[in-house]
Enzyme design. Structure first.
Site, PDB file in Angstrom:
ATOM      1  N   GLN A  12       0.821  -1.212   0.000  1.00  0.00           N
ATOM      2  CA  GLN A  12       0.000   0.000   0.000  1.00  0.00           C
ATOM      3  C   GLN A  12       0.855   1.262   0.000  1.00  0.00           C
ATOM      4  OE1 GLN A  12      -2.918  -0.695  -0.816  1.00  0.00           O
ATOM      5  NE2 GLN A  12      -4.252  -0.892   0.964  1.00  0.00           N
ATOM      6  N   ILE A  13       1.827   1.318   0.913  1.00  0.00           N
ATOM      7  CA  ILE A  13       2.660   2.534   0.982  1.00  0.00           C
ATOM      8  C   ILE A  13       3.608   2.575  -0.215  1.00  0.00           C
ATOM      9  CG2 ILE A  13       4.291   3.904   2.347  1.00  0.00           C
ATOM     10  CD1 ILE A  13       3.176   2.598   4.863  1.00  0.00           C
ATOM     11  N   ARG A  88       1.982  -1.336  17.057  1.00  0.00           N
ATOM     12  CA  ARG A  88       3.131  -1.399  16.143  1.00  0.00           C
ATOM     13  C   ARG A  88       4.147  -2.399  16.676  1.00  0.00           C
ATOM     14  NH1 ARG A  88       1.769   4.102  16.433  1.00  0.00           N
ATOM     15  NH2 ARG A  88       1.051   4.950  14.452  1.00  0.00           N
ATOM     16  N   ASN A  95       8.958  -8.317  11.357  1.00  0.00           N
ATOM     17  CA  ASN A  95       9.597  -7.279  10.533  1.00  0.00           C
ATOM     18  C   ASN A  95      11.105  -7.199  10.748  1.00  0.00           C
ATOM     19  OD1 ASN A  95       7.235  -6.778   9.300  1.00  0.00           O
ATOM     20  ND2 ASN A  95       6.779  -4.849  10.336  1.00  0.00           N
ATOM     21  N   ASN A 120       7.341  -0.536  10.481  1.00  0.00           N
ATOM     22  CA  ASN A 120       7.146  -0.476  11.937  1.00  0.00           C
ATOM     23  C   ASN A 120       7.561  -1.768  12.630  1.00  0.00           C
ATOM     24  OD1 ASN A 120       6.016   2.060  12.761  1.00  0.00           O
ATOM     25  ND2 ASN A 120       4.237   1.595  11.483  1.00  0.00           N
ATOM     26  N   HIS A 175       7.707   6.629  17.703  1.00  0.00           N
ATOM     27  CA  HIS A 175       6.499   6.551  16.887  1.00  0.00           C
ATOM     28  C   HIS A 175       5.591   5.476  17.486  1.00  0.00           C
ATOM     29  CE1 HIS A 175       3.932   6.862  13.481  1.00  0.00           C
ATOM     30  NE2 HIS A 175       4.252   5.695  12.958  1.00  0.00           N
TER      31      HIS A 175
HETATM   32  N1  APR Z   1      11.403  -7.892   0.850  1.00  0.00           N
HETATM   33  C1  APR Z   1      10.629  -7.043   0.128  1.00  0.00           C
HETATM   34  N2  APR Z   1       9.325  -6.876   0.328  1.00  0.00           N
HETATM   35  C2  APR Z   1       8.737  -7.608   1.278  1.00  0.00           C
HETATM   36  C3  APR Z   1       9.459  -8.522   2.076  1.00  0.00           C
HETATM   37  C4  APR Z   1      10.859  -8.648   1.828  1.00  0.00           C
HETATM   38  N3  APR Z   1      11.627  -9.492   2.523  1.00  0.00           N
HETATM   39  N4  APR Z   1       8.609  -9.092   2.949  1.00  0.00           N
HETATM   40  C5  APR Z   1       7.398  -8.558   2.720  1.00  0.00           C
HETATM   41  N5  APR Z   1       7.474  -7.677   1.711  1.00  0.00           N
HETATM   42  C6  APR Z   1       6.396  -6.879   1.097  1.00  0.00           C
HETATM   43  C7  APR Z   1       5.065  -7.579   1.026  1.00  0.00           C
HETATM   44  O1  APR Z   1       5.041  -8.519  -0.057  1.00  0.00           O
HETATM   45  C8  APR Z   1       4.107  -6.404   0.831  1.00  0.00           C
HETATM   46  O2  APR Z   1       3.807  -6.173  -0.546  1.00  0.00           O
HETATM   47  O3  APR Z   1       6.134  -5.706   1.862  1.00  0.00           O
HETATM   48  C9  APR Z   1       4.880  -5.215   1.398  1.00  0.00           C
HETATM   49  C10 APR Z   1       4.171  -4.523   2.554  1.00  0.00           C
HETATM   50  O4  APR Z   1       3.023  -3.935   2.050  1.00  0.00           O
HETATM   51  P1  APR Z   1       1.638  -3.849   2.851  1.00  0.00           P
HETATM   52  O5  APR Z   1       1.369  -5.159   3.505  1.00  0.00           O
HETATM   53  O6  APR Z   1       0.622  -3.284   1.936  1.00  0.00           O
HETATM   54  O7  APR Z   1       1.966  -2.829   4.046  1.00  0.00           O
HETATM   55  P2  APR Z   1       2.011  -1.211   4.002  1.00  0.00           P
HETATM   56  O8  APR Z   1       0.683  -0.689   4.370  1.00  0.00           O
HETATM   57  O9  APR Z   1       2.647  -0.755   2.742  1.00  0.00           O
HETATM   58  O10 APR Z   1       2.974  -0.955   5.249  1.00  0.00           O
HETATM   59  C11 APR Z   1       4.319  -1.401   5.242  1.00  0.00           C
HETATM   60  O11 APR Z   1       5.061   0.291   6.778  1.00  0.00           O
HETATM   61  O12 APR Z   1       3.942   1.868   8.101  1.00  0.00           O
HETATM   62  C12 APR Z   1       4.540   0.605   8.055  1.00  0.00           C
HETATM   63  O13 APR Z   1       3.270  -0.582   9.724  1.00  0.00           O
HETATM   64  C13 APR Z   1       3.548  -0.498   8.343  1.00  0.00           C
HETATM   65  O14 APR Z   1       5.264  -2.109   8.737  1.00  0.00           O
HETATM   66  C14 APR Z   1       4.280  -1.673   7.806  1.00  0.00           C
HETATM   67  C15 APR Z   1       4.999  -1.113   6.563  1.00  0.00           C
END
Ligand code: APR
Length: 313
Positions: A12-13, A88, A95, A120, A175
């Site tokens: 999403q981000i 978080r 993470n 986070n 945070h």
């Molecule tokens: N390498 C690259 N990408 C990865 C890995 C990795 N090892 N593991 C997971 N991902 C990807 C997932 O496939 C997913 O597409 O990270 C992405 C995270 O996206 P979302 O689940 O949509 O989360 P988002 O809302 O973007 O937030 C990401 O930012 O603000 C913080 O708390 C939030 O920790 C979270 C992070």
């Protein structure tokens, strides 16, 4: 020369970051995710939007770190996001493991990059990222304070019926629920906030700011906030790439500033072409100091938990 901006995490981000960065034409974009098709699909969709808007930006989606080599800026959102009811801190173990891999790959492929972490629990993950990557502390920074300040500012603007751009504000500390919104360092049209708002109302807004992320998760159910976090990350990247030397609240490495050593926490910093160029020390009242120290304690406690997971931290 065109800058290269890698976004690790195309969720999403990550996707929103790519869109905002393309609209601002800050550089070419590599959208990286372990879910390769997700990265490829979003990159292609945004690339097609550039021809609607007439933008000069190249985008690719990938799951190969080779494609990220020699990035100028890397913004990291890889990891899991909160679900309703989670803090978080609940994300720590998962993470941390993800960030270890990311940090090691960043070190190998883009040792000169300016790295912005959004994953986070922010203060601990950015600290771990700096250790795992071995990059200098001025080149590894966390996005939190701009987001928290933007929430505080928005709520104040709604309450006082004043445009957001007429409000200057600041949120410091970690945070998390102990973050420290700073009403005494907030001005509205240049006037002190305390002259404009009742204490009880202000307390409610401060509380809502602290819980700003959770409020959105409750609505979304399936994920956490992404528009404002992405906008905040882009402001940091832009200040670095264009050497704007903006003063922005970020999770930065403290080496004695604010009486804190060897820890990342939210403070105002100047971001320019050398990364974090300066930590700005503002005067805190006794009450603000007390709250800031409580927040630092929460960050230290969580760091200890992280060390129990990986003793190399
Ligand atoms: N390498 C690259 N990408 C990865 C890995 C990795 N090892 N593991 C997971 N991902 C990807 C997932 O496939 C997913 O597409 O990270 C992405 C995270 O996206 P979302 O689940 O949509 O989360 P988002 O809302 O973007 O937030 C990401 O930012 O603000 C913080 O708390 C939030 O920790 C979270 C992070």
């Amino acid at each position: 020369m065109t800058k290269k901006i890698t976004l690790i995490g195309a969720g999403q981000i990550g996707g929103t970051l790519a869109h905002l960065i393309s609209i601002k034409e800050l550089g070419d974009i590599v959208l990286f995710d372990v879910a390769e098709d997700l990265a490829k699909g979003k990159a292609l969709d945004i690339a097609q939007s550039t021809s609607v808007d007439g933008l000069n930006v190249n985008l690719i989606g990938t799951s190969s770190y080779k494609d990220t080599e020699n990035s100028d800026v890397i913004i990291i959102t890889a990891g899991v996001a909160r679900k309703p009811g989670m803090t978080r801190d609940d994300l720590l173990a998962t993470n941390l493991k993800i960030i270890k891999k990311v940090g090691e790959e960043v070190k190998r492929t883009s040792p000169n990059a300016f790295v912005i972490c959004i994953t986070n629990p922010l203060d601990i993950i950015v600290m771990a990222l700096q250790k795992y990557s071995g990059l200098p502390t001025n080149k590894v920074v966390g996005m939190a304070g701009i987001l928290d300040s933007s929430r505080f500012k928005y709520f104040l603007s709604q309450e006082l019926k004043v445009p957001v751009k007429n409000i200057e504000t600041l949120v410091l500390g970690g945070h998390g629920d102990t973050m420290v919104p700073m009403p005494n360092h907030t001005t509205v049209n240049g006037k002190s906030l305390s002259d404009l708002i009742k204490k009880e109302k202000l307390e409610l807004i401060i509380d809502r700011t602290r819980k700003g992320g959770a409020e959105i998760i409750k609505f979304l159910q399936k994920g956490s906030a992404f528009y404002a976090p992405a906008a905040s990350g882009v402001e940091m990247a832009e200040s670095y790439l264009k050497d704007l030397k903006k003063t922005l609240p970020c999770a930065a490495y403290l080496n004695g500033e604010y009486g804190v050593k060897h820890l990342y926490a939210g403070v105002p910093v100047v971001i320019g072409k050398n990364g974090v160029e300066k930590v700005i020390e503002i005067n805190l009242s006794n009450e603000e100091k007390e709250q800031f120290n409580l927040s630092i304690k929460a960050v230290k406690d969580l760091y200890q938990t992280a060390k129990n997971i990986d003793k190399n931290l």
